[in-house]
Design an enzyme around this catalytic site. Sequence first.
Site, short mmCIF file in Angstrom:
data_model
loop_
_atom_site.label_atom_id
_atom_site.label_comp_id
_atom_site.label_asym_id
_atom_site.label_seq_id
_atom_site.Cartn_x
_atom_site.Cartn_y
_atom_site.Cartn_z
CD GLN A 175 15.38 -21.21 -34.57
OE1 GLN A 175 15.69 -21.13 -33.39
NE2 GLN A 175 14.68 -20.28 -35.18
CG HIS A 197 19.54 -23.31 -31.74
ND1 HIS A 197 18.63 -23.73 -30.80
CD2 HIS A 197 19.88 -22.06 -31.39
CE1 HIS A 197 18.43 -22.77 -29.92
NE2 HIS A 197 19.18 -21.74 -30.24
CG ASP A 239 21.58 -21.11 -27.39
OD1 ASP A 239 22.22 -20.95 -26.34
OD2 ASP A 239 20.71 -20.32 -27.79
CD GLU A 276 23.15 -18.38 -29.37
OE1 GLU A 276 22.27 -17.54 -29.08
OE2 GLU A 276 23.12 -19.08 -30.40
CG ASP A 310 21.45 -15.33 -26.76
OD1 ASP A 310 20.89 -14.22 -26.82
OD2 ASP A 310 20.80 -16.40 -26.83
CD GLN A 332 20.88 -14.57 -31.33
OE1 GLN A 332 19.79 -14.63 -31.87
NE2 GLN A 332 21.20 -15.36 -30.32
CE LYS A 334 17.28 -14.07 -28.37
NZ LYS A 334 18.04 -15.27 -28.59
#
Length: 423
Positions: A175, A197, A239, A276, A310, A332, A334
Amino acid sequence: MQIESVRAVPGVSGFYFDDQRAIKAGASEDGFGYAGDPVTDGFDAVRQAGEALLVELELSDGTAIRGDCGAVQYSGTGGRDPLFRAADYVPVVERTVTDRLVGCDPDAFLDNATAIEELPGQRSDGEKLHTAVRYGVSQALLFAAAHARRVTPTAVLADELDVDPATEPVPVFGQSGDDRYQNAEKMLLKGVPVLPHGLFNSEEKLGTDGEGLVEYLQWLSDRARDVGSAEYNPRFHVDVYGLIGELFGPPYDRAEVTSYFGRLCKAAAPFSLQVEGPMDAGGHTAQIESMTELREGLATAGVDVDIVADEWCNTLEDVCAFVDAGAADVVQVKTPDLGGLHRSARAVMECKGTDTRAYLGGTCNETAVSARACAHVALATNAAQLLAKPGMGFDEGYMIVTNEMRRTLAREKPQSPEAALND
């Protein structure tokens, strides 16, 4: 052997807590922080220092085993637990958790971790312990079980889940933070399997017509071919924090939307692309419906872009619901939002045998201890990808999870008879 005591000390995490709602509403950058007032409960500022609660189990053989309680960067939104204030939970750990764990056999990982999940929170309304507390305590319990059994934490989880662990490192996802160009260059130089990311969390970054993301993916594709070897074939993963949904609005299967994803796919080519959080529909059921609509629209249009769940996919039950609905190509997991690590492991396993892949994620706002623990979850479940964490500098998080996986696999690798004779 038994657990003799439990300690908790407030500490720092690898990044910051950010009020996502305020940022998406237009809070302007002010140096490294943001100007303006927060809008999410619990926040004193739009960006504030991240916190962790450092948990230590003292075993009867004198060993101290660690786990770190932490919460995601964007706490308090998308159905997640509220902002985590470490000092508030010291008495919770040292009373409630201590009462449950002292005297327990550290070998019994699953029993101990499950018991923590069932403990009450600070209120008397049936609330559970904050997910951050369950997360950190479960890390210490996993490492304690590995110590008691004299095996790796990967082996503990694989045994508890009755699965065969990975025999190769799980692909790591780097990321970039806001430094999406220089950090992407670092990833390309190191041959990172999944990147970058990108942190497209504002209209300014995405572009008022989405052109900013298109241009970035074109640059990334060009640089990957310039910098990488002929064999280097990374997956691109960006994302967008629901902003594509704000740009176009529903329905998400219409030609205007799928055409935009087609432009993203073309810009990323010849590399595969995952997007994402394409939208934030404001609730669990609505998010599943919107993601399903988009996924089906892309399939009908022949646009080869995978979408990643997400927002509103926080708990083990949420992951099951997204997978059962076919709402995402990737979910994801998380990790801080699921509570105990065993729940993250089970969430990954829910994807096995389906056409949905599991991305073992988490947050930049964790610690080295929690990142190491997650590397073992990824190996035990053979997840599709693993987030490099903590922090947003890339190199440090990539080092932590990559080295943890490599040393674990080296330890698990069977010795040849000749090597064993020479020991």
